[in-house]
Motif scaffolding. Structure first.
Motif, PDB file in Angstrom:
ATOM      1  N   THR A 124      -3.683 -10.215  10.200  1.00 13.97           N
ATOM      2  CA  THR A 124      -3.296 -11.617  10.370  1.00 13.97           C
ATOM      3  C   THR A 124      -3.830 -12.234  11.658  1.00 13.97           C
ATOM      4  O   THR A 124      -3.732 -13.438  11.857  1.00 13.97           O
ATOM      5  N   ARG A 159       2.887  -5.465   4.980  1.00 14.05           N
ATOM      6  CA  ARG A 159       4.258  -5.655   5.466  1.00 14.05           C
ATOM      7  C   ARG A 159       5.115  -6.399   4.446  1.00 14.05           C
ATOM      8  O   ARG A 159       6.274  -6.022   4.198  1.00 14.05           O
ATOM      9  N   ASP A 160       4.550  -7.450   3.821  1.00 13.24           N
ATOM     10  CA  ASP A 160       5.326  -8.226   2.846  1.00 13.24           C
ATOM     11  C   ASP A 160       5.695  -7.371   1.639  1.00 13.24           C
ATOM     12  O   ASP A 160       6.811  -7.473   1.107  1.00 13.24           O
ATOM     13  N   GLU A 161       4.786  -6.504   1.221  1.00 18.25           N
ATOM     14  CA  GLU A 161       5.079  -5.624   0.081  1.00 18.25           C
ATOM     15  C   GLU A 161       6.175  -4.623   0.430  1.00 18.25           C
ATOM     16  O   GLU A 161       7.062  -4.349  -0.382  1.00 18.25           O
ATOM     17  N   GLU A 196       8.567  -4.988   2.520  1.00 13.53           N
ATOM     18  CA  GLU A 196       9.857  -5.686   2.558  1.00 13.53           C
ATOM     19  C   GLU A 196      10.419  -5.881   1.151  1.00 13.53           C
ATOM     20  O   GLU A 196      11.628  -5.762   0.923  1.00 13.53           O
ATOM     21  N   LYS A 197       9.539  -6.165   0.186  1.00 13.21           N
ATOM     22  CA  LYS A 197       9.984  -6.289  -1.211  1.00 13.21           C
ATOM     23  C   LYS A 197      10.470  -4.943  -1.745  1.00 13.21           C
ATOM     24  O   LYS A 197      11.495  -4.863  -2.438  1.00 13.21           O
TER      25      LYS A 197
END
Length: 702
Positions: A305, A602-604, A606-607
Motif C-alpha cells: 500500500t 491483511r483484508d483477507e 480479517e475476513k
C-alpha cells in the motif's frame, strides 16, 4: 412305457414353458429402482469387460516416466546404451582413469561434473567417466581398484536431505557403517554443494565422506564446500578445482595449454525452419511434474500500500489445460530475458542483423546434453533458452581471454580471472553478465572473433523460477494464485540487478512500477481475453501439505511472501468450517516491515478471522514500525510455551520464508525446549521425530 412317455411329453413341455415364463416374469424389473439397478449392473459389466480394449488402454510409453528425461528433438547420441550397473566394470571396459559421480536436485552438481570431466580430458588427458549416481549399483563402488579414483559432487537440500538420485548411495553408506565394510582400495575426492543458512549445511557431503574415511578409504585432498548463502557456489567450486588440478600435477599428469574445444557445432541454415515450439520453452522435458502451458493472467493487483517496492498478486487461468495442482504445490514460472539485455548481447557480438536467422546445433560430444533445440533462431536462443542475465563466474574471464582481440583486453581479463579477490571486488560492485563483461573489458569493441559455439556452450540454460502457490485447489481448482515480491538489488547508483522473473511478472501484469528507477522491458505474449499477458508455467509437486484431518491444530510461521501457501491453508480451513466440518485451532505468525505498507492480504485475514473466530489467532511482527525491530522468530520465542504445548498435543507446524528465518525459528524452539528441562540429545531426538512424522515442515529458500 414309450406310449406313456409320449403322452406325458406335451404336459411336461407345458409345465417347463410356464416355469420359464414365471422365471422371466420374476426377473423382469417391476419398479424404477429395479430398472436403475439393472442398468448399473449392465454398465458395470460393460466397463469390466471393455477395460484395456475401449478405455484405460496401456500407455505404450509408460516406461518413459521412469527414464532420465531428455529434451525433445535433441541429439540422442548421449543416451547411455551400456547395460552394466557395475561402475568398476565400466571403468575397466572404457579405459577410464576416474569416475566423477554427481548427486543433484537442481542440476548444478551435474553441470559441475560435466565441466570437470571435460577439463580433466582437455588439460590433463585424464579419461573421466561422468556418472549419475542412480545409474550404478552403489555396492560396486567398493570394487573400484587402486588404479582408479572416484570424485563425488554431492548436493544437500532441505533438512539435510540427499538429492533424489543420491538415495541409493545414501542407503548404502548407512549399511557400510553398520557392517564395518573395508574400502581400503578406494581413493576419492569429495565436494559438497549447500547453503549455510540451512541448519544441516552440506550434511550429505559430511555423512558420505565420514563413512568412507571410517571404512578405510583414502581422501586425496580435503573435502570442499560450496556455500550458496553468499552466492559463492561457482567461486567455491573453482577454488576447490584449483586444488584438484594441483593434485593431478603431483600425481604426474602433464598439463596441457588451455584451449577451447567446442562440444557443439553451430551453423546458419536457410533450408530448414524451426518448429514453432522451439521459439518458446514448451520443448523442455526436464525433471518436471507437469507439462509447460501458456496461461492467461487474471485478477492482477498490487499488495503493498506504500513505499518504493512492488509485491504483486496474480492468478493464472488453467482453462481447459490438463494442468492441475494441489494446495501447497509450487508453480514454476518460465521468464524471458529482458529486451535491453538481449539487444546488448546481439550488439556486442555483432550479430544484430542475424538475430532472426535459423541456426542448426549438433552435439559433437556424446556425453553433452543439448540445452537448445536442434533448430532455433538466435533471437529465441538468447530470449527464451539461455541465462544471459546470470553473473559470470571467474573461470569465464580466463576462457574468453583466448579470443581477446588485443593484448590489452586479454590482460584485463586475466587480471580479474586469475585473482579471486580482484574478481570478488569487481563482482560486488558491478552487475556482470556475459554481454556486460565483454563491454567492460573491450569498450566499443565488437567481439566477432568469439565463436558462436563458445557463447552457446558458456551460457547456462534458462531455468524456471518457483513460487509457492497461494490459492487452494479445493476452492479454486482452475486458478493458480501467485504472490511475488519484485526484486531490485542496488549494487551502486549506476548498477542495479533486476530480479529476472519478478520483473517479468510485473511487466506481464501491466501494473505500475513503484521502484524509483526504470524497470526492464520484456517481449510478452499478448492475451486479448485478459487484463494482462500470458505466462509459460508448470506445476511442481510439494510435500508441504495440510494434514488429512481438518481438526488437527496448525502452527503457521512465515515472513513476507512466505505467507503465500498459508493464505491457501487458511482459506481451505475457512471453507471447511463454513460447510460444518470440524477445524483445528490455527496459530499464525506473520512478519513484515510495516503494518502500514507491506502487510499483505491483511483484508483477507480479517475476513477469515471473522469467519473462524477463535479458531484463528494471528501474531504479527514488524521490523520497521517503531524504534525496536521485531522479527517473526522473536514472536515465536515469546510464545514458545504455547507452540511447544500445541506440538506435544499433536499440532502440525509449518515454516515458510527465507532459510535464515527458519533456522532462527528452529533455534528459538530448541532453546525453549532445553529451558523446559530437556537435554540437547533429547531435543534433537524430539525435533527429528516430529520432522520424520511430517509434523514439522519447512518450505524455505535462500
Amino acid at each position: 412305457m414309450a406310449d406313456l412317455a409320449s403322452s406325458l411329453h406335451p404336459f411336461l413341455q407345458t409345465l417347463q414353458d410356464q416355469s420359464a415364463q414365471s422365471l422371466v416374469q420374476a426377473l423382469k424389473p417391476q419398479t424404477v429402482t429395479d430398472r436403475v439397478a439393472v442398468l448399473l449392473f449392465l454398465l458395470s459389466a460393460f466397463g469390466y469387460l471393455s477395460r484395456g480394449r475401449v478405455w484405460d488402454k496401456p500407455d505404450p510409453y509408460h516406461n518413459v516416466w521412469f527414464e532420465r528425461p531428455q529434451q525433445e528433438g535433441g541429439n540422442t547420441s548421449h543416451k547411455r546404451t551400456e547395460t552394466s550397473r557395475d561402475v568398476s566394470q565400466r571403468l575397466e571396459e572404457g579405459k577410464y582413469q576416474c569416475v566423477i559421480f554427481w548427486g543433484s536436485q537442481s542440476g548444478t552438481s551435474e553441470r559441475f561434473a560435466e565441466a570437470l570431466g571435460r577439463e580433466c580430458s582437455s588439460r590433463f588427458g585424464i579419461n573421466a567417466l561422468v556418472a549419475d549416481l542412480s545409474d550404478f549399483e552403489p555396492e560396486s563402488i567398493s570394487s573400484i581398484s587402486q588404479n582408479h579414483f572416484a570424485i563425488f559432487l554431492l548436493s544437500t537440500y532441505g533438512e539435510g536431505d540427499p538429492s533424489d538420485n543420491t538415495t541409493g548411495l545414501w542407503d548404502w553408506i548407512k549399511s557400510i557403517k553398520d557392517n564395518e565394510k573395508s574400502l581400503s582400495n578406494l581413493r576419492y575426492l569429495a565436494f559438497g554443494l549447500g547453503n549455510s543458512n540451512y541448519k544441516y549445511y552440506n550434511r550429505v557431503l559430511d555423512v558420505v565422506a565420514d563413512a568412507l574415511d571410517a571404512t578405510g578409504a583414502t581422501a586425496l585432498i580435503p573435502r570442499g564446500r560450496a556455500d550458496d548463502a553468499t552466492g559463492g557456489t561457482e567461486e567455491d567450486f573453482q577454488a576447490w578445482k584449483d586444488d584438484v588440478f594441483a593434485l593431478f600435477r603431483k600425481m604426474g599428469y602433464a598439463e596441457r595449454p588451455i584451449k577451447y574445444e567446442p562440444s557443439i557445432e553451430v551453423s546458419f541454415t536457410t533450408g530448414e525452419e524451426p518448429h514453432e515450439s522451439t521459439t518458446s520453452v514448451t520443448h523442455q522435458k526436464s525433471n518436471l511434474n507437469s507439462s509447460i502451458a501458456s496461461l492467461p493472467i487474471r485478477n492482477a493487483r498490487e499488495l503493498f500500500t506504500a513505499g518504493d517496492r512492488n509485491c504483486i498478486h496474480l492468478e493464472l487461468d488453467l482453462g481447459h489445460h490438463e494442468l492441475g495442482y494441489k494446495t501447497g504445490d509450487h508453480i514454476g514460472i518460465w521468464p524471458t530475458n529482458p529486451d535491453q539485455e538481449v539487444n546488448r548481447l546481439f550488439e556486442v557480438l555483432g550479430l544484430t542483423a542475424r538475430r532472426q536467422e535459423t541456426v542448426k546445433i549438433t552435439a559433437l560430444d556424446g556425453s553433452c546434453k543439448n540445452k537448445l533445440p536442434p533448430l532455433t533462431t538466435l533471437e529465441a536462443a538468447f530470449r527464451h533458452h539461455l541465462e544471459i542475465c546470470a553473473p559470470v563466474p571467474r573461470k569465464t574471464f580466463v576462457d574468453i581471454a583466448e579470443f581477446a582481440a588485443s593484448p590489452d583486453v586479454k590482460s584485463k581479463l586475466l587480471y580479474y580471472g586469475q585473482d579471486r579477490d580482484r574478481y570478488a571486488q569487481l563482482a560486488a560492485s558491478t552487475h556482470l553478465n556475459f554481454a556486460r563483461l565483454l563491454q567492460l573489458v573491450g569498450p566499443g569493441h565488437v567481439w566477432n572473433s568469439l565463436p558462436l559455439s563458445f557463447v552457446l556452450d558458456t551460457l547456462l540454460p534458462l531455468q524456471p523460477r518457483y513460487y509457492s502457490i497461494s490459492s487452494s485447489s479445493v476452492i479454486s481448482p482452475r486458478r493458480i494464485a501467485v504472490t511475488a515480491l519484485v526484486v531490485n538489488h542496488n549494487l551502486s547508483p549506476e548498477s542495479v540487478i533486476h530480479g529476472l522473473a519478478s520483473n517479468y511478472l510485473l511487466s506481464a501484469t501491466k501494473l505500475p512500477n513503484n521502484a524509483s528507477g526504470p524497470s526492464p522491458s520484456y517481449s510478452l505474449q499478448e492475451s486479448p481475453e485478459s487484463e494482462g499477458g500470458r505466462l509459460y508455467a508448470h506445476v511442481r509437486k510439494s510435500k508441504f501439505k495440510l494434514p488429512l484431518t481438518s481438526s488437527t491444530p496448525l502452527v503457521l510461521i512465515s515472513a513476507g511472501t512466505g505467507f503465500a501457501p498459508f493464505r491457501a491453508f487458511i482459506a481451505e480451513r475457512a471453507k471447511l468450517h463454513a460447510l460444518g466440518k470440524p477445524v483445528g485451532h490455527m496459530l499464525v505468525f506473520f512478519g513484515c516491515r510495516s503494518a502500514e505498507s507491506d502487510y499483505i492480504y491483511r483484508d483477507e485475514l480479517e475476513k477469515f478471522q471473522t469467519q473462524l473466530g477463535d479458531r484463528l489467532e494471528i501474531v504479527t511482527a514488524f521490523s520497521r514500525d517503531g524504534n525496536k525491530k521485531v522479527y517473526v522468530q522473536d514472536r515465536v520465542a515469546e510464545n514458545s510455551t504455547r507452540v511447544l504445548e500445541m506440538l506435544d498435543a499433536g499440532a502440525n507446524m509449518y515454516i515458510c520464508g527465507k532459510a535464515s528465518m527458519a533456522r532462527e525459528v528452529d533455534r528459538k524452539l530448541e532453546d525453549a525446549k532445553v529451558a523446559s528441562g530437556s537435554g540437547e540429545s533429547e531435543v534433537k531426538a524430539w525435533t527429528d521425530a516430529l520432522k520424520k512424522r511430517g509434523k514439522w515442515k519447512a518450505d524455505v529458500w535462500g
